[in-house]
Design a protein around this motif. Structure first.
Motif, PDB file in Angstrom:
ATOM      1  N   ILE A   1       0.867  -1.171   0.000  1.00  0.00           N
ATOM      2  CA  ILE A   1       0.000   0.000   0.000  1.00  0.00           C
ATOM      3  C   ILE A   1       0.909   1.227   0.000  1.00  0.00           C
ATOM      4  N   ARG A   2       0.783   2.056  -1.013  1.00  0.00           N
ATOM      5  CA  ARG A   2       1.778   3.103  -1.269  1.00  0.00           C
ATOM      6  C   ARG A   2       2.015   4.006  -0.062  1.00  0.00           C
ATOM      7  N   ALA A   3       0.956   4.430   0.604  1.00  0.00           N
ATOM      8  CA  ALA A   3       1.126   5.353   1.730  1.00  0.00           C
ATOM      9  C   ALA A   3       1.890   4.731   2.884  1.00  0.00           C
ATOM     10  N   LEU A   4       1.901   3.398   2.958  1.00  0.00           N
ATOM     11  CA  LEU A   4       2.537   2.725   4.085  1.00  0.00           C
ATOM     12  C   LEU A   4       3.936   2.219   3.770  1.00  0.00           C
ATOM     13  N   VAL A   5       4.394   2.451   2.552  1.00  0.00           N
ATOM     14  CA  VAL A   5       5.728   1.979   2.183  1.00  0.00           C
ATOM     15  C   VAL A   5       6.627   3.142   1.782  1.00  0.00           C
ATOM     16  N   ALA A   6       6.160   4.373   1.990  1.00  0.00           N
ATOM     17  CA  ALA A   6       6.918   5.553   1.559  1.00  0.00           C
ATOM     18  C   ALA A   6       8.300   5.598   2.210  1.00  0.00           C
ATOM     19  N   GLN A   7       8.388   5.299   3.507  1.00  0.00           N
ATOM     20  CA  GLN A   7       9.672   5.348   4.197  1.00  0.00           C
ATOM     21  C   GLN A   7      10.615   4.277   3.678  1.00  0.00           C
ATOM     22  N   ASP A   8      10.089   3.086   3.391  1.00  0.00           N
ATOM     23  CA  ASP A   8      10.919   2.006   2.857  1.00  0.00           C
ATOM     24  C   ASP A   8      11.489   2.375   1.492  1.00  0.00           C
ATOM     25  N   LEU A   9      10.683   3.056   0.677  1.00  0.00           N
ATOM     26  CA  LEU A   9      11.165   3.501  -0.635  1.00  0.00           C
ATOM     27  C   LEU A   9      12.203   4.610  -0.480  1.00  0.00           C
ATOM     28  N   ALA A  10      11.946   5.528   0.445  1.00  0.00           N
ATOM     29  CA  ALA A  10      12.859   6.659   0.628  1.00  0.00           C
ATOM     30  C   ALA A  10      14.230   6.212   1.128  1.00  0.00           C
ATOM     31  N   THR A  11      14.262   5.194   1.971  1.00  0.00           N
ATOM     32  CA  THR A  11      15.536   4.725   2.529  1.00  0.00           C
ATOM     33  C   THR A  11      16.214   3.688   1.653  1.00  0.00           C
ATOM     34  N   GLY A  12      15.540   3.257   0.576  1.00  0.00           N
ATOM     35  CA  GLY A  12      16.128   2.254  -0.300  1.00  0.00           C
ATOM     36  C   GLY A  12      15.993   0.834   0.202  1.00  0.00           C
ATOM     37  N   ARG A  13      15.165   0.622   1.206  1.00  0.00           N
ATOM     38  CA  ARG A  13      14.948  -0.748   1.690  1.00  0.00           C
ATOM     39  C   ARG A  13      14.270  -1.588   0.618  1.00  0.00           C
ATOM     40  N   VAL A  14      13.347  -0.975  -0.133  1.00  0.00           N
ATOM     41  CA  VAL A  14      12.705  -1.625  -1.276  1.00  0.00           C
ATOM     42  C   VAL A  14      12.686  -0.633  -2.431  1.00  0.00           C
ATOM     43  N   ALA A  15      12.380  -1.144  -3.615  1.00  0.00           N
ATOM     44  CA  ALA A  15      12.283  -0.303  -4.811  1.00  0.00           C
ATOM     45  C   ALA A  15      11.008  -0.667  -5.563  1.00  0.00           C
ATOM     46  N   ALA A  16      10.552   0.264  -6.399  1.00  0.00           N
ATOM     47  CA  ALA A  16       9.349   0.046  -7.202  1.00  0.00           C
ATOM     48  C   ALA A  16       9.763  -0.392  -8.610  1.00  0.00           C
ATOM     49  N   PRO A  17       9.378  -1.607  -9.038  1.00  0.00           N
ATOM     50  CA  PRO A  17       9.802  -2.091 -10.345  1.00  0.00           C
ATOM     51  C   PRO A  17       8.905  -1.650 -11.502  1.00  0.00           C
ATOM     52  N   HIS A  18       7.788  -0.972 -11.213  1.00  0.00           N
ATOM     53  CA  HIS A  18       6.848  -0.590 -12.267  1.00  0.00           C
ATOM     54  C   HIS A  18       6.131   0.681 -11.842  1.00  0.00           C
ATOM     55  N   PRO A  19       5.848   1.609 -12.760  1.00  0.00           N
ATOM     56  CA  PRO A  19       5.231   2.887 -12.378  1.00  0.00           C
ATOM     57  C   PRO A  19       3.738   2.807 -12.081  1.00  0.00           C
TER      58      PRO A  19
END
Length: 289
Positions: free
Chosen positions: A236-254
């Motif tokens: 869920i995008r709103a709940l993974v924002a911090q993980d994306l910002a810190t590079g813990r995970v990445a988004a493979p598709h827009p």
């Protein structure tokens, strides 16, 4: 004191609502949960009692003799509990707020902001309880809950949408360059079993078995598995924002799949002017912008 061996209050509320409406769907709408959650509650109650409570009829659900007897008792009991809570709340000064929230929302969205709530409102004493079961997040049991709704809460509730439910895939950054959707390991959450099929259709990605891949008890576990490089999880995008910002995970598709549902603050409309709840609403409004 006499020991009372009672079934789950959550299951009893599901049964009472379904019996009163003669419909699982209408009961789910009243309780702001899914029909599946109501059905599981009724089924658990039937298994515990060892007897069927409903039969199917042309006009909807029909109560068995055992179900009719339990419905009368449950309705009277819940009405008395509700009346007692109203009396207690009217007599007691409001110093604390007991808030129920989804575990994932609490850990990924609320807790990172918790310090700001205490800074803005040091007078509030907030007791936060979490659950992954929507039937346990019931307005009335708590002063307020943060649950998932589609903007149509039952009458008598004040609803304040906070963040939308928007789904997107994530994976470990190291796995990003070599990702092949047809060979990818999809990681599933039992809480949201249809997310992958819906997202793949919206992204126009074909040739992928949306049902294949390991299943986890919660979205949080699926996200942890993705971060460890075990596959691609639906977040869920709103709940993974911090993980994306810190590079813990990445988004493979827009592609981000938007839904009609939101994480929503719910409480009894009769308490709209309660100073503690008004302070909480104001703080949340500032946080969501």
């Amino acid at each position: 004191m006499t020991y009372r061996r009672l079934p789950s209050l959550v299951a009893l509320r599901s049964f009472e609502a379904a019996a009163r409406h003669r419909s699982v769907t209408r009961a789910a709408g009243e309780l702001s949960v899914t029909p599946g959650a109501v059905s599981r509650g009724v089924r658990a109650l039937e298994e515990e009692l060892g007897t069927p409570l409903f039969t199917r009829a042309a006009a909807g659900l029909a109560l068995t003799p055992a179900g009719d007897a339990l419905f009368t008792a449950a309705r009277e009991g819940l009405d008395r509990i509700a009346a007692g809570l109203v009396t207690m709340r009217q007599a007691a000064p409001r110093r604390r707020l007991r808030i129920g929230a989804y575990t994932l929302f609490a850990s990924r969205w609320l807790l990172p902001r918790w310090g700001r709530l205490r800074e803005c409102h040091p007078e509030l004493e907030v007791e936060l309880e979490t659950s992954a079961d929507p039937l346990e997040l019931v307005p009335g049991v708590f002063d307020a809950v943060i649950a998932v709704t589609d903007r149509r809460p039952r009458p008598g509730l004040l609803a304040m949408p906070l963040v939308p439910i928007e789904t997107m895939p994530v994976l470990a950054p190291a796995r990003l360059p070599a990702l092949d959707w047809r060979r990818a390991t999809l990681l599933h959450s039992r809480q949201r079993p249809d997310d992958w099929a819906r997202w793949l259709a919206g992204a126009n990605i074909e040739g992928v078995d949306a049902s294949a891949g390991p299943r986890f008890e919660s979205i949080a576990l699926a996200l942890d598995a993705a971060a460890e490089g075990l596959g691609v999880a639906m977040a869920i995008r709103a709940l993974v924002a911090q993980d994306l910002a810190t590079g813990r995970v990445a988004a493979p598709h827009p592609h981000v799949r938007r839904t009609t549902r939101h994480f929503t603050l719910l409480h009894d409309a009769s308490r709209e002017d309660d100073p503690a709840l008004a302070a909480l609403r104001g703080w949340l409004a500032a946080e969501v912008g």
